[in-house]
Design an enzyme around this catalytic site. Structure first.
Site, mmCIF file in Angstrom:
data_model
loop_
_atom_site.group_PDB
_atom_site.id
_atom_site.type_symbol
_atom_site.label_atom_id
_atom_site.label_comp_id
_atom_site.label_asym_id
_atom_site.label_seq_id
_atom_site.Cartn_x
_atom_site.Cartn_y
_atom_site.Cartn_z
ATOM 1 C CB CYS A 1 -0.950 -0.003 1.193
ATOM 2 S SG CYS A 1 -0.186 -0.400 2.780
ATOM 3 C CG HIS B 1 -0.650 4.043 4.743
ATOM 4 N ND1 HIS B 1 -1.267 3.782 5.950
ATOM 5 C CD2 HIS B 1 -0.258 2.825 4.254
ATOM 6 C CE1 HIS B 1 -1.246 2.476 6.173
ATOM 7 N NE2 HIS B 1 -0.648 1.876 5.167
#
Length: 343
Positions: free
Chosen positions: A131, A245
């Site tokens: 990711c 994130h």
């Protein structure tokens, strides 16, 4: 295009749930959506379009036939069952670390290296990157294409959802305990309690002091960008954010940076939203990004101490951009390239 037979392995996890939602709203015709997971999730139900899908036990099925099999159940499950599905003709899209560095398996971000899927891989498997890697290479692509980059140094700030639903639950439970003045529960999914804390470790630490996540960023970025000698170093940090994130990325170029050109490149990059470019105000933060389907870039600035240095701040929804959405885009690219049987 005919309707597709799709299996999701790890359907009850955080990424699996996001993938079901994205498939629901997509235009892909689906005649069967098969949800597979461990025995602890068997019998759970999920609505998909006008039907109720019931979770089946992965370890008890005999029929592994499918047009597309999305794997998001961890590396061990992918390594065992991914080749079985592929051998029965399924186009396997794997979200684990099991196959990413296999030379026979494309590691794909459709906006960055679509040519890696010009033909169907011999293995029948395509790897979905980490990711943190996905949002990084999405932001880096126009910059490493345009400029001669000497080195890249970054720090990631990774949300609890990177540890799945159990990671989110652990953060929320620890936060509630702290607010009530109680001792934090024992950390199970992170090295230390995450609530009101910052943990400079994502993944196991190897003998040289580098974590698995930090190695992934280097190896995967090199493979996706086609830059085998790219100098990249990172520190990966877990932060008490539920989802999304963030990355502080420093690029050192061989020549002085022209900020206007950097703005131009990022502003026209597909599915990248540039802040503070005369169009958008401020900078992105993981809790407040409004569009979970794009990569958000802000704090773009030249290092005042080094005219060859460029800082950017990159934020993305790690469950969508960093996992489920990228997997779905891989499937759509495979369909567009006529790589899925009978299209």
């Amino acid at each position: 295009m005919r309707a597709l037979d799709i299996s999701i392995i790890g359907a009850t996890g955080a990424v699996g749930a996001e993938l079901i939602k994205l498939l629901e709203s997509s235009q892909l015709p689906v005649f069967r959506l098969r949800l597979l997971a461990s025995r602890t999730s068997v019998g759970r139900q999920s609505r998909f379009r006008d039907e109720i899908c019931i979770v089946e036990p992965l370890d008890e099925i005999d029929d592994t036939r499918a047009d597309i099999a999305f794997f998001s159940a961890g590396g061990a499950v992918s390594a065992k069952y991914g080749p079985l599905f592929a051998a029965q003709g399924a186009f396997v899209i794997d979200n684990s670390n099991a196959f990413r560095m296999n030379p026979d398996v494309p590691l794909l971000v459709p906006q960055v290296n679509p040519d890696a899927l010009a033909v169907r891989p011999r293995s029948g498997i395509v790897a979905n990157p980490n990711c943190s890697t996905i949002q990084l290479v999405r932001a880096l692509r126009p910059l490493v294409t345009e400029f001669d980059v000497h080195q890249i140094i970054l720090t990631t700030y990774q949300a609890a959802s990177g540890g799945g639903l159990k990671g989110i639950d652990e953060l929320l439970e620890g936060t509630r305990s702290a607010l009530r003045g109680r001792a934090p529960p024992r950390a199970k999914h992170f090295p230390f309690p995450l609530a009101f804390n910052v943990i400079p470790q994502v993944g196991e630490i190897a003998s040289e002091g580098v974590t698995l996540e930090e190695r992934k960023l280097v190896q995967e970025s090199r493979k996706i960008l086609g830059l085998p000698h790219l100098r990249l170093s990172s520190t990966c940090v877990r932060v008490p954010v539920i989802n999304g994130h963030s990355e502080a990325v420093y690029l050192e170029l061989q020549e002085p940076v022209h900020l206007e050109r950097v703005h131009e490149l990022l502003a026209i990059e597909p599915d990248v939203r540039l802040y503070a470019d005369g169009t958008h105000e401020g900078y992105p933060t993981p809790r407040l990004i409004k569009d979970p389907t794009v990569v958000h870039v802000g704090r773009v600035r030249v290092n005042p101490e080094n005219a060859c240095g460029l800082w950017i701040w990159v934020v993305a929804d790690n469950l969508q951009v960093g996992a489920a959405l990228n997997a779905l885009l891989i499937a759509k690219l495979a369909i567009a390239n006529n790589l899925i049987g009978g299209q």
